[in-house]
Design a protein around this motif. Structure first.
Motif, PDB file in Angstrom:
ATOM      1  N   THR A 329       0.825  -1.212   0.000  1.00 22.01           N
ATOM      2  CA  THR A 329       0.000   0.000   0.000  1.00 22.01           C
ATOM      3  C   THR A 329       0.856   1.259   0.000  1.00 22.01           C
ATOM      4  OG1 THR A 329      -1.784  -1.155   1.164  1.00 22.01           O
ATOM      5  CG2 THR A 329      -1.795   1.253   1.252  1.00 22.01           C
ATOM      6  N   LYS A 330       1.822   1.334   0.926  1.00 24.43           N
ATOM      7  CA  LYS A 330       2.656   2.534   1.042  1.00 24.43           C
ATOM      8  C   LYS A 330       3.485   2.752  -0.216  1.00 24.43           C
ATOM      9  CE  LYS A 330       1.578   4.164   5.062  1.00 24.43           C
ATOM     10  NZ  LYS A 330       0.962   5.502   5.192  1.00 24.43           N
ATOM     11  N   LEU A 332       2.642   1.941  -3.230  1.00 20.51           N
ATOM     12  CA  LEU A 332       1.753   2.399  -4.309  1.00 20.51           C
ATOM     13  C   LEU A 332       1.272   3.821  -4.096  1.00 20.51           C
ATOM     14  CD1 LEU A 332      -0.419  -0.822  -4.742  1.00 20.51           C
ATOM     15  CD2 LEU A 332       1.071   0.174  -6.498  1.00 20.51           C
ATOM     16  N   GLU A 333       1.055   4.218  -2.852  1.00 19.71           N
ATOM     17  CA  GLU A 333       0.436   5.519  -2.562  1.00 19.71           C
ATOM     18  C   GLU A 333       1.238   6.684  -3.122  1.00 19.71           C
ATOM     19  OE1 GLU A 333      -2.139   4.640   1.511  1.00 19.71           O
ATOM     20  OE2 GLU A 333      -0.131   5.516   1.662  1.00 19.71           O
ATOM     21  N   ASN A 334       2.563   6.554  -3.169  1.00 14.42           N
ATOM     22  CA  ASN A 334       3.395   7.655  -3.647  1.00 14.42           C
ATOM     23  C   ASN A 334       3.499   7.708  -5.166  1.00 14.42           C
ATOM     24  OD1 ASN A 334       4.016   8.552  -1.035  1.00 14.42           O
ATOM     25  ND2 ASN A 334       5.644   7.038  -0.826  1.00 14.42           N
ATOM     26  N   GLN A 336       1.850   8.246  -8.819  1.00 10.66           N
ATOM     27  CA  GLN A 336       0.671   8.944  -9.332  1.00 10.66           C
ATOM     28  C   GLN A 336      -0.250   7.975 -10.068  1.00 10.66           C
ATOM     29  OE1 GLN A 336       2.159  11.944 -11.991  1.00 10.66           O
ATOM     30  NE2 GLN A 336       2.542  10.500 -13.656  1.00 10.66           N
ATOM     31  N   ASP A 337      -1.530   8.291 -10.115  1.00  8.93           N
ATOM     32  CA  ASP A 337      -2.485   7.450 -10.836  1.00  8.93           C
ATOM     33  C   ASP A 337      -2.055   7.286 -12.287  1.00  8.93           C
ATOM     34  OD1 ASP A 337      -3.909   7.211  -8.551  1.00  8.93           O
ATOM     35  OD2 ASP A 337      -5.618   8.442  -9.178  1.00  8.93           O
ATOM     36  N   LYS A 375      -8.598  -3.636  -0.975  1.00  7.93           N
ATOM     37  CA  LYS A 375      -8.279  -2.212  -1.104  1.00  7.93           C
ATOM     38  C   LYS A 375      -6.974  -2.005  -1.867  1.00  7.93           C
ATOM     39  CE  LYS A 375     -10.686  -0.715   3.114  1.00  7.93           C
ATOM     40  NZ  LYS A 375     -10.507  -0.185   4.497  1.00  7.93           N
ATOM     41  N   VAL A 376      -5.976  -2.814  -1.557  1.00  7.65           N
ATOM     42  CA  VAL A 376      -4.685  -2.632  -2.224  1.00  7.65           C
ATOM     43  C   VAL A 376      -4.751  -3.115  -3.670  1.00  7.65           C
ATOM     44  CG1 VAL A 376      -3.588  -4.842  -1.610  1.00  7.65           C
ATOM     45  CG2 VAL A 376      -2.185  -2.817  -1.873  1.00  7.65           C
ATOM     46  N   LEU A 379      -6.095  -0.195  -5.476  1.00  3.60           N
ATOM     47  CA  LEU A 379      -5.058   0.838  -5.539  1.00  3.60           C
ATOM     48  C   LEU A 379      -4.049   0.507  -6.633  1.00  3.60           C
ATOM     49  CD1 LEU A 379      -3.884   3.416  -4.251  1.00  3.60           C
ATOM     50  CD2 LEU A 379      -2.650   1.942  -2.638  1.00  3.60           C
ATOM     51  N   ASP A 382      -5.550   1.268 -10.015  1.00  2.00           N
ATOM     52  CA  ASP A 382      -5.599   2.711 -10.256  1.00  2.00           C
ATOM     53  C   ASP A 382      -4.248   3.261 -10.701  1.00  2.00           C
ATOM     54  OD1 ASP A 382      -8.242   2.653  -9.519  1.00  2.00           O
ATOM     55  OD2 ASP A 382      -7.886   3.366  -7.474  1.00  2.00           O
ATOM     56  N   LYS A 383      -3.157   2.662 -10.233  1.00  5.17           N
ATOM     57  CA  LYS A 383      -1.821   3.178 -10.527  1.00  5.17           C
ATOM     58  C   LYS A 383      -1.285   2.700 -11.873  1.00  5.17           C
ATOM     59  CE  LYS A 383      -1.724   5.245  -6.554  1.00  5.17           C
ATOM     60  NZ  LYS A 383      -1.805   6.718  -6.444  1.00  5.17           N
TER      61      LYS A 383
END
Length: 587
Positions: A329-330, A332-334, A336-337, A375-376, A379, A382-383
């Motif tokens: 998760t972390k 992927l979060e950084n 951008q889509d 959820k991941v 995510l 989306d990326k």
């Protein structure tokens, strides 16, 4: 043995050079010391050890008393101060090499019921002895740490907050003691700071690195670590993360570039587990993140961390899975889509991680892990850039073999088609001919007419919803080359689906009828048995398929199946109505 005999033996030892002492002398000396301790004469033994005229004996044979003295301390009996004083005197008087041999034997032979107590008792004295060495200090320290950690690996790692606070087995206290134990050796490496390092200095760095990597794998990978609850193991994790740069080991080198040749004593999976925990502590728990170089792009960090995520998600342990999902998760979060290029999908880890994630979603018995996994997964989708999304959807539809996962992918396909229809977003992957190839995987029945519609319900309902959406948005699709082929795929799919529904409805209706007849028969048998006052010991069940369920649950399942088939048929009817409406408008 009376006192005169003991004094004669002591005088002989006092007058004997060390090389004339025999193994039986060492054993006899140990027996006499142990007898003093067992009889509560610790003061007498301490006096003997500190007597100036006995220092030759103590220097030659005193090391054999380390085990009985430490064991006495472990038992926490009276006069512990005398035993501690005796141990301290031995560490200052005896040969460090002999003491290390005795202490190593003591570690190897630890009583399984007193592991933490023994380690806590001997670690300070082991440190004292090691610091006296000039040569072989690094090797001896490395052997000692490996032996201590091997013993600690036999203790359960506390997982919950209550377990860690109770520290019933003493593991947390022991690792705190090991952190203190390594401090002077770390400081020695820091003082050199790479200047005129000898082979001994390099070996000391290597042994400290091995200690850190073993600690990351166990206990830290097994422990629940939370930045908001800085427990004792959290503080130990911080010590490890601070130690690595202190001994000139770059975290970025370890994680991104180094194969860790210095940790050759660990196999590749153990080394990867250690680095996976290191990545988790750095990127999720943010320990020492302020000093980590900010030059690496989010996509590069993700690419490197996928290897560690894969290692963690391939485990069956809750602690590993939690860390793997959090690291995924972390990382992927950084990004951008739409920022993950399709070229990365050629990497093995970008195939394996989603497959392991699918295993979590479908097989993991823990609901909170399945929810985090879903959820991941979203995510990650989306990326991905558009082409990468397309290829990922194809891969998952071909490999997941799970209706729930497939329905989630089909729902995302619909979302991508909808997004592609927005101004400026048109692409060949979700509007052009490539879409037909994807629909060929969605609108199909791998098992043909024999497909179990009940087990495939989620996938089929989502497929029908996608088909309905495409027909409603026909204006855009008619302007492309895909419309006619889409209509052909739709007709073939609906035709076969009707056949499947007919077969399945007939089967489940007959099952429901048989169940009702069976219940009537059982009710009649029960009434007959009551009237004749006979005990019915067993009732034969005609249909075994759902025999583990109660009749009420069986009835509910069968009735639900028939309702599901009705829902599917209603969607088919609606799709055909939409088709007819569009044809009228077109004409």
């Amino acid at each position: 043995m009376n006192e005169d005999q003991v004094n004669d033996i002591i005088r002989r030892w006092q007058n004997s050079p060390e090389d004339e002492l025999k193994p039986e002398d060492y054993q006899q000396f140990k027996n006499l010391g142990s007898a003093c301790l067992s009889e509560g004469d610790g003061a007498k033994l301490l006096t003997f050890l500190q007597d100036e005229k006995n220092q030759g004996i103590v220097k030659s044979m005193g090391c054999v008393l380390m085990a009985p003295l430490v064991n006495k301390v472990v038992k926490q009996e009276k006069r512990l101060d005398q035993c501690q004083a005796a141990i301290t005197h031995l560490t200052r008087t005896c040969s460090p090499d002999k003491l290390l041999h005795s202490l190593h034997e003591l570690i190897e032979d630890i009583d399984p019921g007193a592991i933490s107590e023994t380690i806590l008792a001997l670690v300070p004295h082991l440190q004292t002895v090691l610091l006296q060495l000039d040569d072989r200090k690094a090797a001896c320290m490395g052997l000692a740490l490996a032996a201590l950690q091997k013993q600690l690996s036999r203790l359960p790692v506390p997982y919950t907050r209550q377990q860690e606070e109770a520290d019933e087995y003493g593991l947390c206290r022991c690792y705190k003691a090991l952190a203190v134990f390594t401090k002077p050796f770390i400081e020695e490496v820091k003082r050199k700071n790479g200047n005129h390092n000898t082979s001994e200095d390099e070996e000391l760095r290597t042994e400290l690195l091995k200690f850190c990597m073993r600690s990351l794998r166990e206990p830290l990978l097994e422990a629940e670590l939370n930045r908001d609850r800085q427990s004792s193991l959290w503080h130990f994790a911080t010590e490890i993360m601070v130690t690595l740069p202190a001994i000139q080991e770059s975290l970025s080198e370890i994680l991104f570039f180094s194969p860790l040749k210095k940790s050759s004593q660990m196999d590749s999976s153990e080394s990867k587990e250690s680095r996976a925990c290191l990545a988790y502590l750095l990127f999720v728990q943010l320990i020492t993140i302020d000093s980590f170089p900010a030059v690496f792009s989010p996509v590069f960090v993700l690419q490197c961390n996928m290897e560690y995520t894969n290692q963690l998600l391939s485990s069956k342990k809750e602690s590993h899975l939690l860390k793997g999902l959090a690291l995924y998760t972390k990382s992927l979060e950084n990004v951008q889509d739409n920022g993950i290029p399709v070229s990365l999908q050629e990497l093995k880890s970008f195939y394996c991680v989603p497959q392991n994630l699918r295993q979590v979603l479908t097989d993991c018995p823990m609901q909170h892990l399945r929810e985090s996994g879903l959820k991941v997964l979203q995510l990650f989708i989306d990326k991905l850039e558009v082409e990468a999304k397309y290829k990922f959807f194809r891969c998952m539809l071909k490999t997941s073999h799970h209706a729930g996962v497939e329905s989630y992918i089909i729902k995302n396909i619909r979302n991508q088609v909808e997004s592609s229809m927005e101004p400026g977003n048109a692409n060949k992957w979700f509007l052009g001919e490539e879409l037909l190839s994807l629909l060929g995987l969605v609108l199909c029945f791998p098992q043909g007419p024999e497909t179990d519609l009940l087990n495939s319900m989620d996938r089929i309902m989502e497929s029908l919803n996608l088909l309905r959406y495409l027909l409603i948005r026909d204006t855009i699709l008619r302007s492309s080359t895909v419309w006619e082929e889409l209509c052909r795929i739709k007709d073939d799919y609906l035709k076969l689906l009707r056949v499947c529904i007919s077969i399945s409805r007939g089967y489940y209706a007959s099952e429901l009828k048989a169940l009702r007849e069976d219940q009537k028969m059982k009710a009649k048998e029960a009434r007959d048995a009551a009237r004749s006052s006979r005990l019915v010991k067993s009732i034969t069940v005609k249909h075994e398929k759902m025999s583990d369920m109660s009749p009420e649950v069986q009835h509910q399942v069968l009735q639900s199946a028939l309702v599901t088939f009705d829902l599917m048929e209603s969607l088919i009817v609606r799709i055909e109505e939409i088709t007819e409406e569009k044809l009228k408008i077109q004409n």
